[in-house]
Design a protein around this motif. Structure first.
Motif, mmCIF file in Angstrom:
data_model
loop_
_atom_site.group_PDB
_atom_site.id
_atom_site.type_symbol
_atom_site.label_atom_id
_atom_site.label_comp_id
_atom_site.label_asym_id
_atom_site.label_seq_id
_atom_site.Cartn_x
_atom_site.Cartn_y
_atom_site.Cartn_z
ATOM 1 N N LEU A 146 0.841 -1.194 0.000
ATOM 2 C CA LEU A 146 0.000 0.000 0.000
ATOM 3 C C LEU A 146 0.876 1.244 0.000
ATOM 4 O O LEU A 146 1.628 1.474 0.949
ATOM 5 N N GLN A 147 0.772 2.029 -1.073
ATOM 6 C CA GLN A 147 1.541 3.267 -1.182
ATOM 7 C C GLN A 147 0.648 4.503 -1.235
ATOM 8 O O GLN A 147 1.074 5.593 -0.883
ATOM 9 N N LYS A 148 -0.591 4.317 -1.696
ATOM 10 C CA LYS A 148 -1.492 5.454 -1.883
ATOM 11 C C LYS A 148 -2.845 5.171 -1.237
ATOM 12 O O LYS A 148 -3.889 5.289 -1.858
ATOM 13 N N GLY A 149 -2.802 4.802 0.038
ATOM 14 C CA GLY A 149 -4.043 4.602 0.766
ATOM 15 C C GLY A 149 -4.638 5.929 1.203
ATOM 16 O O GLY A 149 -3.920 6.897 1.475
ATOM 17 N N VAL A 150 -5.951 5.991 1.261
ATOM 18 C CA VAL A 150 -6.662 7.175 1.753
ATOM 19 C C VAL A 150 -7.307 6.775 3.074
ATOM 20 O O VAL A 150 -8.112 5.843 3.122
ATOM 21 N N ARG A 151 -6.959 7.466 4.148
ATOM 22 C CA ARG A 151 -7.431 7.088 5.484
ATOM 23 C C ARG A 151 -8.525 8.033 5.977
ATOM 24 O O ARG A 151 -8.404 9.252 5.849
ATOM 25 N N LEU A 152 -9.583 7.456 6.517
ATOM 26 C CA LEU A 152 -10.695 8.208 7.117
ATOM 27 C C LEU A 152 -10.680 7.944 8.615
ATOM 28 O O LEU A 152 -10.738 6.788 9.054
ATOM 29 N N GLN A 153 -10.619 9.014 9.403
ATOM 30 C CA GLN A 153 -10.493 8.884 10.847
ATOM 31 C C GLN A 153 -11.253 10.017 11.540
ATOM 32 O O GLN A 153 -11.219 11.157 11.053
ATOM 33 N N PRO A 154 -12.014 9.718 12.621
ATOM 34 C CA PRO A 154 -12.156 8.433 13.299
ATOM 35 C C PRO A 154 -13.194 7.537 12.623
ATOM 36 O O PRO A 154 -14.130 8.020 11.996
ATOM 37 N N CYS A 155 -12.998 6.227 12.780
ATOM 38 C CA CYS A 155 -13.971 5.252 12.297
ATOM 39 C C CYS A 155 -13.688 3.919 12.983
ATOM 40 O O CYS A 155 -12.562 3.419 12.895
ATOM 41 N N ALA A 156 -14.681 3.369 13.645
ATOM 42 C CA ALA A 156 -14.516 2.125 14.399
ATOM 43 C C ALA A 156 -15.010 0.907 13.631
ATOM 44 O O ALA A 156 -15.310 -0.121 14.229
ATOM 45 N N PHE A 157 -15.124 1.015 12.300
ATOM 46 C CA PHE A 157 -15.562 -0.133 11.499
ATOM 47 C C PHE A 157 -14.713 -1.371 11.821
ATOM 48 O O PHE A 157 -13.496 -1.281 11.975
ATOM 49 N N SER A 158 -15.375 -2.509 11.834
ATOM 50 C CA SER A 158 -14.722 -3.797 12.045
ATOM 51 C C SER A 158 -15.071 -4.713 10.885
ATOM 52 O O SER A 158 -15.841 -4.335 9.993
ATOM 53 N N PRO A 159 -14.509 -5.932 10.825
ATOM 54 C CA PRO A 159 -14.846 -6.852 9.740
ATOM 55 C C PRO A 159 -16.357 -6.959 9.525
ATOM 56 O O PRO A 159 -17.136 -7.042 10.468
ATOM 57 N N GLY A 160 -16.734 -6.984 8.270
ATOM 58 C CA GLY A 160 -18.138 -6.900 7.870
ATOM 59 C C GLY A 160 -18.371 -5.692 6.986
ATOM 60 O O GLY A 160 -19.234 -5.712 6.116
ATOM 61 N N ALA A 161 -17.582 -4.637 7.203
ATOM 62 C CA ALA A 161 -17.737 -3.402 6.435
ATOM 63 C C ALA A 161 -16.926 -3.398 5.146
ATOM 64 O O ALA A 161 -17.087 -2.501 4.323
ATOM 65 N N SER A 162 -16.050 -4.386 4.944
ATOM 66 C CA SER A 162 -15.232 -4.432 3.728
ATOM 67 C C SER A 162 -16.077 -4.271 2.477
ATOM 68 O O SER A 162 -17.107 -4.920 2.331
ATOM 69 N N GLY A 163 -15.605 -3.435 1.566
ATOM 70 C CA GLY A 163 -16.292 -3.250 0.292
ATOM 71 C C GLY A 163 -17.387 -2.211 0.314
ATOM 72 O O GLY A 163 -17.887 -1.817 -0.744
#
Length: 365
Positions: free
Chosen positions: A287-304
Motif C-alpha cells: 500500500l503506497q497510496k491509501g486514503v485514510r478516514l479517521q475516526p472510524c470504528a468499522f470492524s470486519p463486515g464493512a469491507s467493500g
C-alpha cells in the motif's frame, strides 16, 4: 495469514468485495491500463446453479457466516461452484476519454436509492460475506466492492456462488432482489500479487430475482429486472481529493474489535465521517497510496462498503470515491480508529469501464 505485527498496523475489513455522460477532464492519465477479468456465472444455466444454492433457508443463515478478510485462510479445496469459470487473459484497455465524474442515477420507479447491501460467496467449503453498493452503469448491472470480497490473490482464485443483496433484511429477506455475479473486473496487481493500492472490484451481475413460495412449500424464481432500475446507482468520482466534510463511508460491520468486543451486529448499515489523510502507507501490504478516514470504528463486515462524496441522504445517492479496504488501530488501544480505501484514479475508471460494458442474458427464469 496476516502477521500479528501487520495486524497491529492494519487489518482487512470484511463482511464475514446506461447511457450517461462520458467521463471528462482527468489529469495525469495513463494511456493504457491493465484490467483482469474473471467469469463467475456466464449463462442463465450457470446463474441458476448459483441461485439454487441461495434459497431462503440458506439466506436465513447468511449473517452468521465469517467476515471475509485477506487474513482469513480460505480452504484450498477444489471448486464447489459449478458456475465458476476460468480467469480470462489480462486485457490492455486503451483510454478513449479522460475521466472525472459519473452522475448517480435514482431507481427507475422513483424514490430514494437503495444501493447499499451485502455480498455473499464461498471460498472452498466456507461461506463469507462483505458490504457493497450498486454503481451507475450503461448496462445497469454493476456492483462495487473490495477486491478481497471477490478474489483471493493468494490462491489466484475467484469467489464462488457470489451474489449481491441490496437493502438486506435482518433475517435473510431480499426485498429488492438477489443478483448473481456474472463477471468480475479488477486490476491485475490485485489478482496477481494482492497489492492493496488496487483492493477494489467491479462485478457485473445478472438480472435480479426473488424467491416465491407456492402453497405446497416449493420455491420458484421470479425475475425482478436490472439492479440499477430497482435500486438506483451511485455515481463515480475519479482523481478527486474531497474535503473531509464531504466523505462518508458506509458498511455493515460485525467483526470483533482488538479488545474482543463486538459493538456491531452486521445487520445495520453504519456510517463514518472524519478527517481524510493522503497518503497512508503500509509496505508489507504493497500500500503506497491509501486514503485514510479517521475516526472510524468499522470492524470486519464493512469491507467493500462505499465511500461517497456529495452524499444526499434524502436521495440516498452520492458519488463513489473509494471502498472500505483496511481498518486501522493506530493508537494500539481497544478499538479500531480508522478505515482506509485505495485511491480511485484513472486505472479504477478502466476497471469500471470493463464491468459496465459487459452484457448478461435477458432473463433469469
Amino acid at each position: 495469514m496476516i502477521s500479528r505485527a501487520r495486524q497491529l498496523a492494519a487489518a482487512a475489513l470484511g463482511g464475514a468485495l446506461l447511457l450517461l455522460p462520458a467521463f471528462t477532464g482527468i489529469a495525469n492519465a495513463a494511456p493504457t491500463s491493465r484490467v483482469f477479468g474473471v467469469t463467475l456465472a456466464k449463462t442463465a444455466a450457470d446463474m441458476k446453479k448459483v441461485a439454487d444454492y441461495w434459497r431462503p433457508d440458506q439466506l436465513k443463515q447468511a449473517d452468521s457466516y465469517s467476515p471475509a478478510t485477506p487474513g482469513a485462510q480460505a480452504a484450498p479445496t477444489s471448486s464447489a461452484g459449478a458456475a465458476s469459470g476460468p480467469a480470462s487473459p489480462v486485457t490492455t484497455v486503451r483510454r478513449t476519454s479522460a475521466t472525472q465524474g459519473l452522475a448517480p442515477v435514482p431507481p427507475r420507479r422513483g424514490g430514494a436509492g437503495k444501493t447499499m447491501g451485502k455480498v455473499f460467496f464461498k471460498f472452498g467449503a466456507k461461506q463469507y460475506w462483505c458490504s457493497a453498493s450498486a454503481v451507475a452503469a450503461r448496462n445497469r448491472s454493476v456492483v462495487a466492492t473490495a477486491g478481497h470480497c471477490a478474489y483471493d490473490s493468494r490462491q489466484a482464485k475467484a469467489a464462488e456462488y457470489w451474489i449481491f443483496v441490496p437493502n438486506p433484511g435482518p433475517n435473510g429477506e431480499t426485498p429488492d432482489g438477489i443478483y448473481v455475479g456474472a463477471a468480475l473486473s479488477m486490476h491485475e496487481d490485485w489478482s496477481g500479487k494482492g497489492d492493496y493500492d488496487f483492493d477494489y472490484a467491479f462485478v457485473t451481475v445478472h438480472r435480479g430475482f426473488v424467491w416465491e413460495q407456492a402453497k405446497d412449500g416449493t420455491y420458484t424464481m421470479k425475475d425482478v429486472g436490472r439492479l440499477q432500475d430497482n435500486v438506483g446507482g451511485q455515481g463515480l468520482e475519479i482523481n478527486r481529493k474531497p474535503a473531509a466534510a464531504t466523505m462518508t463511508a458506509f458498511g455493515f460491520p460485525a467483526g470483533v474489535q482488538p479488545d474482543g468486543t463486538r459493538p456491531f451486529d452486521g445487520k445495520t448499515l453504519r456510517t463514518c465521517q472524519g478527517s481524510v489523510t493522503y497518503w497512508t502507507v503500509a509496505p508489507a501490504l504493497d500500500l503506497q497510496k491509501g486514503v485514510r478516514l479517521q475516526p472510524c470504528a468499522f470492524s470486519p463486515g464493512a469491507s467493500g462498503g462505499p465511500w461517497l462524496v456529495d452524499y444526499d441522504a434524502a436521495r440516498g445517492l452520492g458519488n463513489l470515491n473509494g471502498v472500505n479496504s483496511l481498518t486501522w488501530n493506530r493508537d494500539a488501544k481497544g478499538t479500531y480508529d480508522a478505515v482506509s480505501s485505495p485511491y480511485f484514479d484513472t486505472t479504477t475508471a478502466e476497471v469500471y469501464r470493463r464491468a459496465a460494458a459487459l452484457t448478461t442474458p435477458g432473463n433469469v427464469t
